[in-house]
Design a protein around this motif. Structure first.
Motif, PDB file in Angstrom:
ATOM      1  N   PRO A  49       8.782  -7.636  16.677  1.00 31.34           N
ATOM      2  CA  PRO A  49       8.810  -7.284  15.258  1.00 31.34           C
ATOM      3  C   PRO A  49       9.496  -8.380  14.437  1.00 31.34           C
ATOM      4  CG  PRO A  49      10.538  -6.123  16.424  1.00 31.34           C
ATOM      5  CD  PRO A  49       9.760  -6.871  17.468  1.00 31.34           C
ATOM      6  N   ALA A  50       9.199  -8.404  13.162  1.00 27.16           N
ATOM      7  CA  ALA A  50       9.805  -9.412  12.285  1.00 27.16           C
ATOM      8  C   ALA A  50      11.232  -9.041  11.902  1.00 27.16           C
ATOM      9  CB  ALA A  50       8.951  -9.580  11.031  1.00 27.16           C
ATOM     10  N   TYR A  51      11.546  -7.757  11.908  1.00 26.10           N
ATOM     11  CA  TYR A  51      12.873  -7.283  11.512  1.00 26.10           C
ATOM     12  C   TYR A  51      13.097  -5.908  12.124  1.00 26.10           C
ATOM     13  CZ  TYR A  51       9.896  -4.930   8.096  1.00 26.10           C
ATOM     14  OH  TYR A  51       8.900  -4.190   7.510  1.00 26.10           O
ATOM     15  N   ILE A  52      14.322  -5.408  11.990  1.00 28.00           N
ATOM     16  CA  ILE A  52      14.628  -4.056  12.457  1.00 28.00           C
ATOM     17  C   ILE A  52      14.978  -3.181  11.249  1.00 28.00           C
ATOM     18  CG2 ILE A  52      15.409  -4.781  14.741  1.00 28.00           C
ATOM     19  CD1 ILE A  52      18.268  -4.575  13.784  1.00 28.00           C
ATOM     20  N   TYR A  53      14.689  -1.897  11.377  1.00 20.89           N
ATOM     21  CA  TYR A  53      15.099  -0.926  10.364  1.00 20.89           C
ATOM     22  C   TYR A  53      16.515  -0.454  10.697  1.00 20.89           C
ATOM     23  CZ  TYR A  53      10.215  -0.682   8.873  1.00 20.89           C
ATOM     24  OH  TYR A  53       8.958  -0.988   8.400  1.00 20.89           O
ATOM     25  N   LYS A  54      17.341  -0.344   9.673  1.00 19.35           N
ATOM     26  CA  LYS A  54      18.727   0.095   9.860  1.00 19.35           C
ATOM     27  C   LYS A  54      18.978   1.332   9.005  1.00 19.35           C
ATOM     28  CE  LYS A  54      20.091  -4.764  10.251  1.00 19.35           C
ATOM     29  NZ  LYS A  54      20.843  -5.854   9.585  1.00 19.35           N
ATOM     30  N   THR A  55      19.464   2.375   9.661  1.00 17.95           N
ATOM     31  CA  THR A  55      19.691   3.641   8.957  1.00 17.95           C
ATOM     32  C   THR A  55      21.057   4.200   9.332  1.00 17.95           C
ATOM     33  OG1 THR A  55      17.325   4.137   9.041  1.00 17.95           O
ATOM     34  CG2 THR A  55      18.812   5.957   8.523  1.00 17.95           C
ATOM     35  N   SER A  56      21.884   4.429   8.321  1.00 20.11           N
ATOM     36  CA  SER A  56      23.152   5.102   8.557  1.00 20.11           C
ATOM     37  C   SER A  56      22.977   6.584   8.256  1.00 20.11           C
ATOM     38  CB  SER A  56      24.262   4.528   7.666  1.00 20.11           C
ATOM     39  OG  SER A  56      25.448   5.303   7.803  1.00 20.11           O
ATOM     40  N   LEU A  57      23.358   7.417   9.220  1.00 15.11           N
ATOM     41  CA  LEU A  57      23.234   8.868   9.071  1.00 15.11           C
ATOM     42  C   LEU A  57      24.568   9.520   8.704  1.00 15.11           C
ATOM     43  CD1 LEU A  57      20.919   9.561  12.150  1.00 15.11           C
ATOM     44  CD2 LEU A  57      20.265   9.197   9.763  1.00 15.11           C
ATOM     45  N   LYS A  58      25.539   8.695   8.330  1.00 12.22           N
ATOM     46  CA  LYS A  58      26.856   9.234   7.967  1.00 12.22           C
ATOM     47  C   LYS A  58      26.849   9.682   6.507  1.00 12.22           C
ATOM     48  CE  LYS A  58      29.283   6.257  11.277  1.00 12.22           C
ATOM     49  NZ  LYS A  58      30.233   5.113  11.443  1.00 12.22           N
ATOM     50  N   THR A  59      26.072  10.719   6.227  1.00 10.78           N
ATOM     51  CA  THR A  59      25.871  11.155   4.843  1.00 10.78           C
ATOM     52  C   THR A  59      27.128  11.738   4.207  1.00 10.78           C
ATOM     53  OG1 THR A  59      25.004  13.244   5.708  1.00 10.78           O
ATOM     54  CG2 THR A  59      23.400  11.544   5.156  1.00 10.78           C
ATOM     55  N   TYR A  60      28.108  12.100   5.037  1.00  6.35           N
ATOM     56  CA  TYR A  60      29.364  12.615   4.472  1.00  6.35           C
ATOM     57  C   TYR A  60      30.060  11.558   3.609  1.00  6.35           C
ATOM     58  CZ  TYR A  60      31.257  10.093   8.519  1.00  6.35           C
ATOM     59  OH  TYR A  60      31.556   9.136   9.446  1.00  6.35           O
ATOM     60  N   ILE A  61      29.735  10.301   3.831  1.00  6.11           N
ATOM     61  CA  ILE A  61      30.329   9.224   3.032  1.00  6.11           C
ATOM     62  C   ILE A  61      29.924   9.371   1.566  1.00  6.11           C
ATOM     63  CG2 ILE A  61      30.259   6.723   2.618  1.00  6.11           C
ATOM     64  CD1 ILE A  61      30.111   6.328   5.623  1.00  6.11           C
ATOM     65  N   LEU A  62      28.694   9.810   1.327  1.00 11.21           N
ATOM     66  CA  LEU A  62      28.220   9.977  -0.049  1.00 11.21           C
ATOM     67  C   LEU A  62      29.063  10.995  -0.801  1.00 11.21           C
ATOM     68  CD1 LEU A  62      24.366  10.042   0.644  1.00 11.21           C
ATOM     69  CD2 LEU A  62      25.749   8.101  -0.132  1.00 11.21           C
ATOM     70  N   ASP A  63      29.426  12.064  -0.103  1.00  6.54           N
ATOM     71  CA  ASP A  63      30.263  13.093  -0.749  1.00  6.54           C
ATOM     72  C   ASP A  63      31.649  12.537  -1.063  1.00  6.54           C
ATOM     73  OD1 ASP A  63      28.209  14.945  -0.524  1.00  6.54           O
ATOM     74  OD2 ASP A  63      28.878  15.635   1.452  1.00  6.54           O
ATOM     75  N   SER A  64      32.206  11.789  -0.127  1.00  5.08           N
ATOM     76  CA  SER A  64      33.558  11.250  -0.347  1.00  5.08           C
ATOM     77  C   SER A  64      33.583  10.231  -1.480  1.00  5.08           C
ATOM     78  CB  SER A  64      34.085  10.612   0.942  1.00  5.08           C
ATOM     79  OG  SER A  64      33.297   9.493   1.315  1.00  5.08           O
ATOM     80  N   LEU A  65      32.453   9.557  -1.714  1.00  5.61           N
ATOM     81  CA  LEU A  65      32.382   8.559  -2.785  1.00  5.61           C
ATOM     82  C   LEU A  65      31.832   9.139  -4.084  1.00  5.61           C
ATOM     83  CD1 LEU A  65      31.009   5.458  -0.801  1.00  5.61           C
ATOM     84  CD2 LEU A  65      33.366   5.898  -1.516  1.00  5.61           C
ATOM     85  N   GLY A  66      31.392  10.387  -4.020  1.00  5.39           N
ATOM     86  CA  GLY A  66      30.847  11.028  -5.214  1.00  5.39           C
ATOM     87  C   GLY A  66      29.494  10.485  -5.617  1.00  5.39           C
ATOM     88  N   ILE A  67      28.709  10.006  -4.669  1.00  5.11           N
ATOM     89  CA  ILE A  67      27.387   9.454  -4.954  1.00  5.11           C
ATOM     90  C   ILE A  67      26.365  10.588  -4.973  1.00  5.11           C
ATOM     91  CG2 ILE A  67      25.588   7.851  -4.222  1.00  5.11           C
ATOM     92  CD1 ILE A  67      28.162   6.495  -5.106  1.00  5.11           C
ATOM     93  N   THR A  68      25.715  10.791  -6.108  1.00  2.48           N
ATOM     94  CA  THR A  68      24.705  11.847  -6.239  1.00  2.48           C
ATOM     95  C   THR A  68      23.305  11.282  -6.493  1.00  2.48           C
ATOM     96  OG1 THR A  68      25.217  12.043  -8.607  1.00  2.48           O
ATOM     97  CG2 THR A  68      26.395  13.516  -7.076  1.00  2.48           C
TER      98      THR A  68
END
Length: 282
Positions: A49-68
């Motif tokens: 492949p030309a590149y890899i897909y990167k996915t962070s599943l630590k969605t609790y970080i969004l709540d701690s940062l207030g990202i909506t």
């Protein structure tokens, strides 16, 4: 480390089972041995492949940062990941493909890449296309529990461990054979932080304490893991082609009852458990 220990125990148990209970002269086993011994003039065009897909599943970080804002979620999660943000695509792919290529050669395949496709196309039989179509690397924090019993009382310690999961999709087909077309196969494996812990009991205070140390994952661990995955999936590739050979040469209307694996170190055949490619539905 515990994951790999369990896999080793399962592997050895399967080998023992195959030696004790499976008939050594079954038609399937004979065909598998035939495929293993007839290892001349097999070629693989190996594509990366030309590149890899990167996915962070630590969605609790969004709540701690207030990202909506959902449109920002992926970029914010990647920027706050412990490993993914530092992972170099080229280094990961190079290690993955190196392990794959070196192990395939141990199975006596001649390996070609994009640069010598023309030479590969001159091979007229036993030629296969193996395309690592997609790789996705996921980062997550998963719960782990260490527990023990002391004087009929259960004690435990819960800990979140960083986990890297690598999902891989392979397109594998035989050249000049359009019967099944190009089929897609899937494999997934993970690696975690290494936790070493110990419960201690103080007879004088009647207290139980837990002491632990975490060897945290870093990018070097992931690059080494990529190399080992390449080796593992090379074996899966050999097993897949061997089982296709078995199915092709069985009497008409007969389906294989066992999916076979080959151990090149001990030159032994044994039935697969979960250690194999999964055929994806079209």
């Amino acid at each position: 480390m515990l994951v790999f220990l369990r896999k080793w125990i399962v592997f050895m148990s399967v080998l023992l089972f195959s030696g004790l209970f499976l008939p050594s002269c079954s038609p399937e086993r004979k065909l598998a041995n035939e495929y293993v011994k007839n290892d001349t003039a097999r070629s693989i065009l190996l594509l990366k492949p030309a590149y890899i897909y990167k996915t962070s599943l630590k969605t609790y970080i969004l709540d701690s940062l207030g990202i909506t804002d959902k449109s920002l979620s992926d970029s914010v999660l990647l920027a706050n990941s412990d490993i993914l943000q530092y992972l170099d695509d080229s280094m990961f792919i190079a290690n993955y493909m190196l392990g794959l290529k070196k192990e395939l050669k141990k199975f006596n395949f001649t390996i070609y890449n994009e640069d010598n496709t023309a030479d590969f196309m001159e091979t007229d039989r036993n030629a296969y296309l193996v395309n690592v179509a997609q790789i996705e690397v996921e980062e997550n924090a998963l719960p782990y529990r260490d527990e023990t019993w002391i004087d009929n009382i259960q004690y435990y310690h819960d800990q979140l461990l960083n986990t890297i999961t690598v999902d891989s999709w392979f397109e594998i087909s035989e050249v000049n054979n359009n019967k099944n077309g190009r089929q897609v196969y899937f494999a997934s494996d993970e690696i975690t932080d290494d936790l070493k812990g110990e419960f201690t009991y103080d007879v004088f205070t009647d207290n139980v304490k837990y002491f632990y140390k975490i060897d945290s994952l870093d990018t070097d661990d992931v690059y080494n893991f990529a190399y080992q995955l390449g080796r593992t999936y090379a074996a899966y590739t050999f097993d897949l082609l061997m089982n296709k050979y078995i199915q092709k040469h069985l009497p008409s209307g007969k389906q294989p009852g066992t999916y076979w694996r080959f151990d090149p170190v001990n030159h032994d055949l044994f039935p697969a458990t979960g250690d194999r490619f999964v055929l994806m539905d079209k």
